[in-house]
Design a protein around this motif. Structure first.
Motif, PDB file in Angstrom:
ATOM      1  N   THR A 214      11.735  77.438 -50.523  1.00 38.62           N
ATOM      2  CA  THR A 214      11.977  77.128 -49.117  1.00 38.62           C
ATOM      3  C   THR A 214      13.011  76.005 -48.957  1.00 38.62           C
ATOM      4  O   THR A 214      13.350  75.293 -49.894  1.00 38.62           O
TER       5      THR A 214
ATOM      6  N   GLY B 271      11.448  86.600 -44.861  1.00 36.43           N
ATOM      7  CA  GLY B 271      11.392  85.191 -44.495  1.00 36.43           C
ATOM      8  C   GLY B 271      12.076  84.998 -43.155  1.00 36.43           C
ATOM      9  O   GLY B 271      13.209  85.452 -42.962  1.00 36.43           O
TER      10      GLY B 271
ATOM     11  N   VAL C 184      11.736  80.206 -45.620  1.00 37.55           N
ATOM     12  CA  VAL C 184      11.940  80.756 -46.957  1.00 37.55           C
ATOM     13  C   VAL C 184      13.419  81.099 -47.121  1.00 37.55           C
ATOM     14  O   VAL C 184      13.985  81.852 -46.333  1.00 37.55           O
TER      15      VAL C 184
ATOM     16  N   LEU D 172       6.137  83.700 -43.971  1.00 33.63           N
ATOM     17  CA  LEU D 172       6.505  84.664 -44.990  1.00 33.63           C
ATOM     18  C   LEU D 172       5.643  85.890 -44.734  1.00 33.63           C
ATOM     19  O   LEU D 172       4.425  85.782 -44.613  1.00 33.63           O
TER      20      LEU D 172
END
Length: 233
Positions: free
Chosen positions: A146, A103, A131, A111
């Motif tokens: 997130t 992330g 993320v 991602l």
């Protein structure tokens, strides 16, 4: 782990050694003489997250220099020139097969999955933010949470947004944890603790006995118990 200065923001256990990434600080390793700088790698900058590699060594994400891998002195760096979405890696998860989920920061909301030498990018819903938490369940499903409160499930290469059935209005997801009964536990910033099981979402807050609605970390201890931490301990 509670995200405050001088507290560990991420940790990993590789080959029996414990590694820790301090919030905005160096990569550390616990040995007989206590915590020491773990890797001699000039110019890597602050380390944001760390994850053990089942094939040996350790992966760590940096604020300024992308993704690094270290194994007994052998170093590998992955950056934008290799297809990484950003130099700023905020979160990591390594699967038992050795896949690395990555992330990155909010400027390059993405991602990504590293499988061998191939980086694949997964699109995120708009306004999801970076993320901040990841987990893999017993069925092999990958989950991501997130900063915008979006809960994602990925099976194969298909991304499913499970957020409409979770907390409304959305709150930042701080932690994800899978327990032995197959539940996915979700730690929220300001919305307590969520539980996802068999397609059903349940939320627990101070009214149900939590000490605090800010849940920064959730950990299963392997004995049927969950431990969580927040702003009040």
């Amino acid at each position: 782990t509670i995200r405050r200065r001088r507290c560990t923001s991420s940790r990993a256990i590789a080959a029996g050694r414990i590694w820790a990434a301090m919030e905005g600080g160096p990569l550390l390793r616990l040995g007989s003489n206590g915590w020491t700088a773990a890797v001699e790698w000039e110019g890597i900058g602050p380390v944001k997250c760390v994850a053990a590699d089942p094939k040996g060594g350790v992966w760590f994400g940096t604020r300024d220099n992308g993704l690094m891998h270290w194994n007994d002195g052998i170093k590998r760096r992955i950056g934008p020139s290799n297809g990484l979405a950003s130099r700023y890696v905020r979160s990591l998860l390594v699967t038992p097969s050795g896949e690395v989920w990555i992330g990155t920061d909010i400027s390059h909301v993405a991602l990504q999955r590293l499988r061998g030498d191939e980086l694949k990018q997964f699109p995120l819903p708009g306004d999801s933010g970076p993320v901040t938490a990841m987990a893999m369940d017993a069925a092999g499903r990958f989950w991501a949470g997130t900063a915008g409160g979006v809960l994602l499930r990925i099976e194969g290469d298909q991304v499913v947004d499970e957020s409409p059935r979770a907390v409304v209005p959305p709150r930042a997801i701080q932690s994800l944890c899978v327990s032995s009964d197959g539940s996915l536990w979700i730690g929220y910033a300001g919305a307590g603790l969520g539980r996802w099981k068999d397609g059903r979402f349940t939320r627990y807050g101070v009214d149900e006995g939590l000490r605090d609605d800010y849940v920064a970390q959730v950990v299963a201890d392997g004995k049927g118990r969950l431990w969580w931490a927040g702003n009040r301990g």
